[in-house]
Design a protein around this motif. Structure first.
Motif, PDB file in Angstrom:
ATOM      1  N   ARG A   1       0.807  -1.204   0.117  1.00 21.40           N
ATOM      2  CA  ARG A   1       0.076  -0.002   0.015  1.00 21.40           C
ATOM      3  C   ARG A   1       0.780   1.185   0.070  1.00 21.40           C
ATOM      4  O   ARG A   1       1.521   1.410   0.758  1.00 21.40           O
ATOM      5  CB  ARG A   1      -1.026   0.062   1.348  1.00 21.40           C
ATOM      6  N   VAL A   2       0.691   2.213  -0.865  1.00 26.70           N
ATOM      7  CA  VAL A   2       1.391   3.353  -1.105  1.00 26.70           C
ATOM      8  C   VAL A   2       0.342   4.398  -1.462  1.00 26.70           C
ATOM      9  O   VAL A   2      -0.140   4.577  -2.200  1.00 26.70           O
ATOM     10  CB  VAL A   2       2.208   3.473  -2.412  1.00 26.70           C
ATOM     11  N   GLY A   3       0.355   5.326  -0.145  1.00 26.62           N
ATOM     12  CA  GLY A   3      -0.854   6.133  -0.010  1.00 26.62           C
ATOM     13  C   GLY A   3      -2.283   5.337  -0.062  1.00 26.62           C
ATOM     14  O   GLY A   3      -2.792   4.649   0.812  1.00 26.62           O
ATOM     15  N   ASN A   4      -3.039   5.762  -1.122  1.00 26.52           N
ATOM     16  CA  ASN A   4      -4.355   5.087  -1.310  1.00 26.52           C
ATOM     17  C   ASN A   4      -4.163   4.163  -2.499  1.00 26.52           C
ATOM     18  O   ASN A   4      -5.403   3.586  -3.044  1.00 26.52           O
ATOM     19  CB  ASN A   4      -5.185   6.141  -1.545  1.00 26.52           C
ATOM     20  N   ILE A   5      -3.164   3.955  -2.864  1.00 24.92           N
ATOM     21  CA  ILE A   5      -3.076   2.955  -3.991  1.00 24.92           C
ATOM     22  C   ILE A   5      -2.295   1.646  -3.754  1.00 24.92           C
ATOM     23  O   ILE A   5      -1.363   1.750  -3.087  1.00 24.92           O
ATOM     24  CB  ILE A   5      -2.161   3.687  -5.240  1.00 24.92           C
ATOM     25  N   ASP A   6      -2.935   0.487  -4.101  1.00 24.95           N
ATOM     26  CA  ASP A   6      -2.301  -0.685  -4.031  1.00 24.95           C
ATOM     27  C   ASP A   6      -1.319  -1.096  -5.198  1.00 24.95           C
ATOM     28  O   ASP A   6      -1.600  -0.924  -6.277  1.00 24.95           O
ATOM     29  CB  ASP A   6      -3.176  -2.019  -4.032  1.00 24.95           C
ATOM     30  N   ARG A   7       0.161  -1.354  -4.918  1.00 22.32           N
ATOM     31  CA  ARG A   7       1.010  -1.517  -5.833  1.00 22.32           C
ATOM     32  C   ARG A   7       1.519  -2.921  -5.866  1.00 22.32           C
ATOM     33  O   ARG A   7       1.757  -3.349  -5.081  1.00 22.32           O
ATOM     34  CB  ARG A   7       1.954  -0.309  -5.738  1.00 22.32           C
ATOM     35  N   ARG A   8       1.529  -3.538  -7.105  1.00 21.43           N
ATOM     36  CA  ARG A   8       1.836  -4.901  -7.200  1.00 21.43           C
ATOM     37  C   ARG A   8       3.382  -4.571  -7.341  1.00 21.43           C
ATOM     38  O   ARG A   8       4.066  -4.055  -8.199  1.00 21.43           O
ATOM     39  CB  ARG A   8       1.434  -5.595  -8.463  1.00 21.43           C
ATOM     40  N   VAL A   9       4.256  -5.608  -6.637  1.00 19.68           N
ATOM     41  CA  VAL A   9       5.717  -5.549  -6.633  1.00 19.68           C
ATOM     42  C   VAL A   9       6.200  -6.985  -6.426  1.00 19.68           C
ATOM     43  O   VAL A   9       5.673  -7.777  -5.863  1.00 19.68           O
ATOM     44  CB  VAL A   9       6.237  -4.384  -5.635  1.00 19.68           C
ATOM     45  N   LEU A  10       7.414  -6.960  -6.998  1.00 21.06           N
ATOM     46  CA  LEU A  10       8.168  -8.062  -6.667  1.00 21.06           C
ATOM     47  C   LEU A  10       9.055  -8.006  -5.386  1.00 21.06           C
ATOM     48  O   LEU A  10       9.755  -7.103  -5.080  1.00 21.06           O
ATOM     49  CB  LEU A  10       9.345  -8.308  -7.815  1.00 21.06           C
ATOM     50  N   LYS A  11       9.159  -8.944  -4.703  1.00 22.26           N
ATOM     51  CA  LYS A  11       9.786  -9.226  -3.429  1.00 22.26           C
ATOM     52  C   LYS A  11      10.655 -10.400  -3.319  1.00 22.26           C
ATOM     53  O   LYS A  11      10.260 -11.811  -3.746  1.00 22.26           O
ATOM     54  CB  LYS A  11       8.744  -9.083  -2.172  1.00 22.26           C
ATOM     55  N   THR A  12      11.920 -10.201  -2.843  1.00 18.94           N
ATOM     56  CA  THR A  12      12.880 -11.313  -2.725  1.00 18.94           C
ATOM     57  C   THR A  12      12.754 -11.956  -1.551  1.00 18.94           C
ATOM     58  O   THR A  12      12.728 -11.206  -0.383  1.00 18.94           O
ATOM     59  CB  THR A  12      14.168 -10.945  -2.774  1.00 18.94           C
ATOM     60  N   VAL A  13      12.578 -13.273  -1.255  1.00 18.35           N
ATOM     61  CA  VAL A  13      12.365 -13.967   0.067  1.00 18.35           C
ATOM     62  C   VAL A  13      13.888 -15.017   0.239  1.00 18.35           C
ATOM     63  O   VAL A  13      14.367 -15.523  -0.967  1.00 18.35           O
ATOM     64  CB  VAL A  13      11.200 -14.847   0.054  1.00 18.35           C
ATOM     65  N   TYR A  14      14.185 -14.973   1.439  1.00 16.34           N
ATOM     66  CA  TYR A  14      15.424 -15.657   1.750  1.00 16.34           C
ATOM     67  C   TYR A  14      14.945 -16.913   2.488  1.00 16.34           C
ATOM     68  O   TYR A  14      13.783 -16.636   3.674  1.00 16.34           O
ATOM     69  CB  TYR A  14      16.411 -14.818   2.344  1.00 16.34           C
ATOM     70  N   GLY A  15      15.610 -17.826   2.351  1.00 15.93           N
ATOM     71  CA  GLY A  15      15.344 -19.199   3.254  1.00 15.93           C
ATOM     72  C   GLY A  15      16.406 -19.972   3.524  1.00 15.93           C
ATOM     73  O   GLY A  15      17.246 -19.900   2.883  1.00 15.93           O
ATOM     74  N   ILE A  16      16.304 -21.033   4.466  1.00 13.98           N
ATOM     75  CA  ILE A  16      17.397 -21.810   4.962  1.00 13.98           C
ATOM     76  C   ILE A  16      16.866 -23.054   5.119  1.00 13.98           C
ATOM     77  O   ILE A  16      15.972 -23.393   5.674  1.00 13.98           O
ATOM     78  CB  ILE A  16      18.012 -21.222   6.432  1.00 13.98           C
ATOM     79  N   ARG A  17      17.819 -23.870   4.545  1.00 17.17           N
ATOM     80  CA  ARG A  17      17.270 -25.471   4.917  1.00 17.17           C
ATOM     81  C   ARG A  17      18.554 -26.146   5.708  1.00 17.17           C
ATOM     82  O   ARG A  17      19.694 -25.999   5.464  1.00 17.17           O
ATOM     83  CB  ARG A  17      17.672 -26.306   3.567  1.00 17.17           C
ATOM     84  N   PHE A  18      18.189 -26.706   6.966  1.00 14.11           N
ATOM     85  CA  PHE A  18      19.092 -27.209   7.686  1.00 14.11           C
ATOM     86  C   PHE A  18      19.598 -28.850   7.469  1.00 14.11           C
ATOM     87  O   PHE A  18      18.588 -29.443   7.062  1.00 14.11           O
ATOM     88  CB  PHE A  18      18.604 -27.274   8.974  1.00 14.11           C
ATOM     89  N   HIS A  19      20.936 -28.726   7.379  1.00 15.09           N
ATOM     90  CA  HIS A  19      21.305 -30.447   6.541  1.00 15.09           C
ATOM     91  C   HIS A  19      20.902 -31.318   7.336  1.00 15.09           C
ATOM     92  O   HIS A  19      20.917 -32.523   6.886  1.00 15.09           O
ATOM     93  CB  HIS A  19      23.036 -30.190   6.487  1.00 15.09           C
ATOM     94  N   ASP A  20      20.800 -31.253   8.773  1.00 15.79           N
ATOM     95  CA  ASP A  20      20.330 -32.656   9.229  1.00 15.79           C
ATOM     96  C   ASP A  20      18.486 -32.737   9.576  1.00 15.79           C
ATOM     97  O   ASP A  20      18.109 -33.440  10.096  1.00 15.79           O
ATOM     98  CB  ASP A  20      20.583 -32.404  10.953  1.00 15.79           C
ATOM     99  N   ASP A  21      17.996 -32.009   8.464  1.00 15.25           N
ATOM    100  CA  ASP A  21      16.457 -32.036   8.322  1.00 15.25           C
ATOM    101  C   ASP A  21      16.115 -32.986   7.311  1.00 15.25           C
ATOM    102  O   ASP A  21      16.453 -33.059   6.306  1.00 15.25           O
ATOM    103  CB  ASP A  21      15.937 -30.697   8.024  1.00 15.25           C
ATOM    104  N   PRO A  22      15.740 -34.417   7.589  1.00 10.30           N
ATOM    105  CA  PRO A  22      15.459 -35.201   6.784  1.00 10.30           C
ATOM    106  C   PRO A  22      14.368 -34.849   5.713  1.00 10.30           C
ATOM    107  O   PRO A  22      14.297 -35.549   4.628  1.00 10.30           O
ATOM    108  CB  PRO A  22      14.787 -36.401   7.823  1.00 10.30           C
ATOM    109  N   ASP A  23      13.583 -34.058   5.934  1.00 12.80           N
ATOM    110  CA  ASP A  23      12.451 -33.673   5.054  1.00 12.80           C
ATOM    111  C   ASP A  23      13.056 -32.417   4.005  1.00 12.80           C
ATOM    112  O   ASP A  23      12.202 -32.290   3.035  1.00 12.80           O
ATOM    113  CB  ASP A  23      10.998 -32.878   5.696  1.00 12.80           C
ATOM    114  N   ARG A  24      14.514 -32.046   4.363  1.00 13.32           N
ATOM    115  CA  ARG A  24      14.883 -30.938   3.618  1.00 13.32           C
ATOM    116  C   ARG A  24      14.083 -29.950   3.473  1.00 13.32           C
ATOM    117  O   ARG A  24      13.944 -29.291   2.138  1.00 13.32           O
ATOM    118  CB  ARG A  24      15.347 -31.666   2.145  1.00 13.32           C
ATOM    119  N   THR A  25      13.476 -29.255   4.004  1.00 15.02           N
ATOM    120  CA  THR A  25      12.312 -28.348   4.097  1.00 15.02           C
ATOM    121  C   THR A  25      13.088 -26.872   4.089  1.00 15.02           C
ATOM    122  O   THR A  25      14.277 -26.647   5.166  1.00 15.02           O
ATOM    123  CB  THR A  25      11.372 -28.219   5.239  1.00 15.02           C
TER     124      THR A  25
END
Length: 229
Positions: free
Chosen positions: A145-169
């Motif tokens: 939301r920018v003022g009274n306008i909804d603007r569609r934007v690209l967002k970068t998301v960062y994530g982590i995978r723990f090597h001891d996680d058997p599900d590799r989530t």
């Protein structure tokens, strides 16, 4: 009406970008050449005709499906989805990416009201790997939301995978300081919440602005603390 016009403009820009890429001569298309490893272990060499990237996914599911052609001018591409592949590696090496670019199909944590441990499988780009974990990034479309306008934007998301996680989530950074990680990593939720507190935390916060893989350092510190108990 304003939202429709904004959406239409986004579609036109995206389609224009795709058309420009496809209009290049076949010999200039190596930037689209990839090696896809399927879940069966088979490797497929080809050229992306339509990618999974969020920039190209205005009208379809983000980071999920793509079309691969045998040659740059092949008119019969084959469609693949994140459920069918293990990884995608770009053949072309660049100065910015001397080792190439690698995307992996993994389950991303996405807790819901009915299922805390819900996940969905998507393609994520390998960012940095350490001995104990690997970080990834991907982009999504979101609305701000920018003022009274909804603007569609690209967002970068960062994530982590723990090597001891058997599900590799893969856990988006924002979920590491929640109860989701407590079952497998007791105390990690609290450790993450205090990582940026105090005098040392101020230094870490400054360093994190320049290092999007800061979560690896935090996790290594957590493991060291656990080992000392």
């Amino acid at each position: 009406m304003k939202q429709f016009l904004l959406f239409a403009a986004t579609v036109l820009v995206t389609l224009g970008t795709i058309s420009q890429a496809q209009a290049k001569k076949p010999e200039d298309q190596e930037f689209r050449r990839v090696i896809v490893t399927l879940t069966s272990g088979e490797k497929v060499d080809g050229y992306l005709q339509r990618s999974w990237h969020a920039e190209s996914s205005v009208l379809k599911k983000e980071n999920y499906s793509f079309k691969l052609a045998k040659t740059p001018d092949d008119k019969e591409p084959v469609k693949y989805t994140a459920d069918e592949v293990e990884s995608i590696e770009y053949v072309e090496k660049t100065e910015a990416h001397p080792d190439g670019i690698r995307w992996e199909a993994l389950d991303i944590a996405s807790p819901g009201l009915k299922d805390r441990y819900r996940t969905f499988r998507r393609l994520v780009c390998l960012n940095k790997a350490s001995q104990n974990a690997t970080t990834y990034w991907w982009k999504i479309w979101t609305t701000e939301r920018v003022g009274n306008i909804d603007r569609r934007v690209l967002k970068t998301v960062y994530g982590i995978r723990f090597h001891d996680d058997p599900d590799r989530t893969v856990y988006p950074y924002m979920l590491v300081n929640t109860m989701l990680v407590e079952k497998q990593h007791p105390g990690l939720q609290k450790f993450c919440k205090t990582w940026f507190k105090g005098s040392e935390g101020k230094v870490r916060k400054k360093e994190a602005k320049e290092n999007d893989a800061w979560m690896l350092d935090m996790y290594d510190a957590y493991l060291a603390a656990q080992a000392d108990k």
